[in-house]
Scaffold this motif. Structure first.
Motif, PDB file in Angstrom:
ATOM      1  N   ASN A  93      -5.031  -3.889  11.071  1.00  0.00           N
ATOM      2  CA  ASN A  93      -6.522  -3.601  10.458  1.00  0.00           C
ATOM      3  C   ASN A  93      -6.381  -3.521   8.922  1.00  0.00           C
ATOM      4  O   ASN A  93      -5.567  -2.938   8.242  1.00  0.00           O
ATOM      5  CB  ASN A  93      -6.758  -2.204  10.963  1.00  0.00           C
ATOM      6  N   TYR A  94      -7.458  -3.944   8.238  1.00  0.00           N
ATOM      7  CA  TYR A  94      -7.343  -3.934   6.959  1.00  0.00           C
ATOM      8  C   TYR A  94      -8.650  -4.287   6.090  1.00  0.00           C
ATOM      9  O   TYR A  94      -9.536  -4.675   6.912  1.00  0.00           O
ATOM     10  CB  TYR A  94      -6.394  -5.091   6.263  1.00  0.00           C
ATOM     11  N   LYS A  95      -8.723  -3.962   4.926  1.00  0.00           N
ATOM     12  CA  LYS A  95     -10.173  -3.993   4.302  1.00  0.00           C
ATOM     13  C   LYS A  95      -9.758  -5.028   3.004  1.00  0.00           C
ATOM     14  O   LYS A  95      -9.164  -4.726   2.284  1.00  0.00           O
ATOM     15  CB  LYS A  95     -10.711  -2.787   3.811  1.00  0.00           C
ATOM     16  N   PRO A  96     -10.516  -6.225   3.076  1.00  0.00           N
ATOM     17  CA  PRO A  96     -10.503  -7.024   1.960  1.00  0.00           C
ATOM     18  C   PRO A  96     -10.511  -6.535   0.601  1.00  0.00           C
ATOM     19  O   PRO A  96     -11.592  -5.467   0.720  1.00  0.00           O
ATOM     20  CB  PRO A  96     -11.154  -8.237   2.125  1.00  0.00           C
TER      21      PRO A  96
ATOM     22  N   LEU B  46      -6.823  -8.262  12.437  1.00  0.00           N
ATOM     23  CA  LEU B  46      -6.055  -9.538  12.979  1.00  0.00           C
ATOM     24  C   LEU B  46      -5.219  -9.202  14.323  1.00  0.00           C
ATOM     25  O   LEU B  46      -4.550  -8.231  14.165  1.00  0.00           O
ATOM     26  CB  LEU B  46      -4.939 -10.134  11.916  1.00  0.00           C
ATOM     27  N   ARG B  47      -5.340 -10.129  15.257  1.00  0.00           N
ATOM     28  CA  ARG B  47      -4.617  -9.762  16.298  1.00  0.00           C
ATOM     29  C   ARG B  47      -3.636 -11.007  16.751  1.00  0.00           C
ATOM     30  O   ARG B  47      -4.067 -12.097  16.466  1.00  0.00           O
ATOM     31  CB  ARG B  47      -5.661  -9.502  17.750  1.00  0.00           C
ATOM     32  N   TYR B  48      -2.541 -10.687  17.226  1.00  0.00           N
ATOM     33  CA  TYR B  48      -1.640 -11.380  17.516  1.00  0.00           C
ATOM     34  C   TYR B  48      -0.823 -11.255  18.938  1.00  0.00           C
ATOM     35  O   TYR B  48      -0.307 -10.185  18.953  1.00  0.00           O
ATOM     36  CB  TYR B  48      -0.604 -12.054  16.364  1.00  0.00           C
TER      37      TYR B  48
END
Length: 107
Positions: free
Chosen positions: A8-11, A20-22
């Motif tokens: 999980n991130y904030k640009p 993003l999931r992987y």
């Protein structure tokens, strides 16, 4: 799948949260069957850990670095050949250092 990762991130330019999931596939290969470049890179990583005397790698691993690198060596690659030479020199220096420490402890 052996694991699922989510980042999980904030640009910087946006205040909304992104994810993003992987999924990590279970496609294990034996070490000697993976790409030679990856095997050589693992020798470089082991060498770095040994140089900084990391607690995450035993000192006996000096005996693994050189064979691992040599098995994955591309003889036409100048930098890989230089790395082999550097490991051989460092191994002599660091193992002598270790022997001196043992002598100091005994006396």
């Amino acid at each position: 799948t052996i694991a699922s990762l989510q980042l999980n991130y904030k640009p910087f330019t946006d205040s909304s949260e992104q994810a993003l999931r992987y999924n990590c596939p279970n496609n294990y290969l034996e070490f000697n069957k993976i790409n030679k470049d990856l095997r050589f890179a693992s020798a470089v990583a082991m060498f770095g850990l040994l140089l900084k005397q990391s607690k995450y790698i035993p000192i006996e691993s000096w005996n693994l670095v050189l064979p691992t690198a040599q098995a994955a060596l591309n003889p036409q690659d100048y930098l890989q050949n230089e790395f082999i030479s550097m490991v051989q020199k460092a191994q002599i220096i660091y193992l002598k250092k270790k022997q001196r420490k043992k002598l100091k402890i005994k006396t």
